[in-house]
Design a protein around this motif. Structure first.
Motif, mmCIF file in Angstrom:
data_model
loop_
_atom_site.group_PDB
_atom_site.id
_atom_site.type_symbol
_atom_site.label_atom_id
_atom_site.label_comp_id
_atom_site.label_asym_id
_atom_site.label_seq_id
_atom_site.Cartn_x
_atom_site.Cartn_y
_atom_site.Cartn_z
ATOM 1 N N LYS A 1 0.827 -1.206 0.000
ATOM 2 C CA LYS A 1 0.000 0.000 0.000
ATOM 3 C C LYS A 1 0.863 1.260 0.000
ATOM 4 C CE LYS A 1 -2.717 -1.003 3.540
ATOM 5 N NZ LYS A 1 -3.826 -0.859 4.518
ATOM 6 N N ASN B 1 -8.921 -5.452 -2.982
ATOM 7 C CA ASN B 1 -9.897 -4.672 -2.217
ATOM 8 C C ASN B 1 -9.515 -3.208 -2.018
ATOM 9 O OD1 ASN B 1 -11.389 -7.059 -1.857
ATOM 10 N ND2 ASN B 1 -10.234 -7.580 0.002
ATOM 11 N N GLU B 2 -8.216 -2.889 -2.026
ATOM 12 C CA GLU B 2 -7.804 -1.525 -1.686
ATOM 13 C C GLU B 2 -6.980 -0.820 -2.760
ATOM 14 O OE1 GLU B 2 -6.319 -1.078 2.376
ATOM 15 O OE2 GLU B 2 -6.843 -3.181 2.765
#
Length: 296
Positions: free
Chosen positions: A17, A50-51
Motif C-alpha cells: 500500500k 480490495n484496496e
C-alpha cells in the motif's frame, strides 16, 4: 512521454500500500502503474483486490510463484508507455528519484538507464558487507564480458525505452534477470547511462528475499548470456582470477591451520618443559636457597 512503472510483487503485505501511494505521488505526470503479483500467500492479493485495484492501471495475478524475472516479463508485455521502469515493492528504492532516472532518456542521450546505489550522494542504509562484495564481483565479471563500465549491475532501478525492452526475450525466471538483461542490452549496442540513487536496504528479518544461491545463478547467467564474448584472452583472464583466488584461499586456510596447530604445539611444549624442568628447578633452589637469600 508516458512512463510505465512495473512493480513485481511477492508477499509484500506490509509495504504494497505504501509503495503504491508513493509511486502515485511521484514527480512525473503521465504514468501507468502495472503490478504483477507472483502468487502471494500472505494477504497481499486481498489488499490488491480490495484496496489498490482502483488506484492503478493494471494488476496481473500469476497462478503460481515463478520469480521476479517472470513477473517482469509479464509486466513488460503489458506496458504501453514510451519508457518502462522497474520498481520493487519493498521500499528500498525511492520513486521520487524518477526524474533523474529518466532525464538521460528524455533528452535523447540514452536508451537504457541504470540507477547505481554506489554513485548516489543520497542516504544509503548500511546493511550487509558480503552482499556488497558479491555485488562488486558480479558487476566486475559482467563488465569484463559486456565491455561496459557499470558500478551496479544488480540494481533494481532500470529504465528502458519500451521498444527496446519489449524486443528482448527474457528467459530468466528469478533474479538472473539482472545479468541477462545487461548482457542483451550490451549486445544490442544500446546507449547505457548510470545515475546515482539513494538506497534504503532491508534485512532478511524485514523481508529481503535474494540469497547466496541467487549469487551463483547470477554467475552462471553472466557466462551463459555472454558466451558469444568469451574470447581466448577473457578465458585466460578468468582462469587467472580463479587460480589467484584459489591460491589466496588455500594460503589463507593453511596459515590458520598452521597457526591453530602451532598454538597447541607451543602450549604442549611449554607444559612438557615445565613438568620436566620443575624437579630440577626445585632441587637447584633447595641447594642454593641459603646463598641466594644471603645476597640480599
Amino acid at each position: 512521454m508516458k512512463l510505465s512503472i512495473v512493480i513485481p510483487c511477492y508477499n509484500e503485505v506490509h509495504t504494497i500500500k505504501r509503495i503504491v501511494e508513493i509511486v502515485r505521488n511521484a514527480p512525473y505526470d503521465k504514468k501507468e502503474i502495472i503490478i504483477v503479483d507472483d502468487c502471494s500467500t500472505d494477504g497481499t492479493q486481498e489488499i490488491l483486490r480490495n484496496e489498490i485495484a482502483d488506484k492503478v492501471d493494471t494488476i496481473v495475478y500469476h497462478e503460481r510463484n515463478q520469480g521476479k524475472g517472470a513477473a517482469l516479463r509479464t509486466g513488460f508485455k503489458a506496458a504501453t508507455g514510451n519508457i518502462v521502469i522497474v520498481q520493487d515493492a519493498d521500499l528500498e528504492y525511492n520513486p521520487n528519484e524518477y526524474p533523474q532516472m529518466l532525464e538521460p532518456i528524455l533528452t535523447n542521450k540514452a536508451d537504457v538507464v541504470y540507477g547505481s546505489r554506489f554513485l548516489g550522494v543520497g542516504p544509503h542504509r548500511v546493511v550487509y558487507f558480503w552482499h556488497r562484495i558479491g555485488n562488486g564481483l558480479l558487476t566486475l565479471l559482467s563488465n569484463i564480458f559486456t565491455n561496459l563500465n557499470l558500478t551496479d549491475m544488480e540494481t533494481c532501478y532500470k529504465a528502458f525505452r519500451r521498444e527496446i525492452i519489449q524486443s528482448i526475450k527474457i528467459e530468466e525466471e528469478r533474479f538472473g534477470f539482472e545479468p541477462e538483461i545487461t548482457a542483451k542490452v550490451a549486445r544490442m549496442k544500446c546507449r547505457v547511462y548510470e545515475v546515482g540513487i539513494s538506497y534504503y536496504g532491508r534485512t532478511y528479518e524485514e523481508g529481503k528475499k535474494i540469497g547466496w544461491v541467487d549469487g551463483f545463478r547470477a554467475l552462471y547467467c553472466i557466462l551463459k548470456y555472454n558466451s558469444h564474448a568469451l574470447s581466448t584472452t577473457k578465458y585466460l583472464f578468468l582462469c587467472g582470477i580463479f587460480l589467484f583466488a584459489l591460491a589466496a584461499a588455500t594460503n589463507f586456510t593453511l596459515f590458520w591451520i598452521f597457526a591453530y596447530i602451532s598454538g597447541y604445539v607451543y602450549i604442549a611444549g611449554g607444559l612438557v618443559s615445565l613438568f620436566i624442568g620443575m624437579p630440577f628447578l626445585l632441587k637447584f633452589y633447595k641447594r642454593h636457597l641459603s646463598k641466594i637469600v644471603s645476597m640480599f
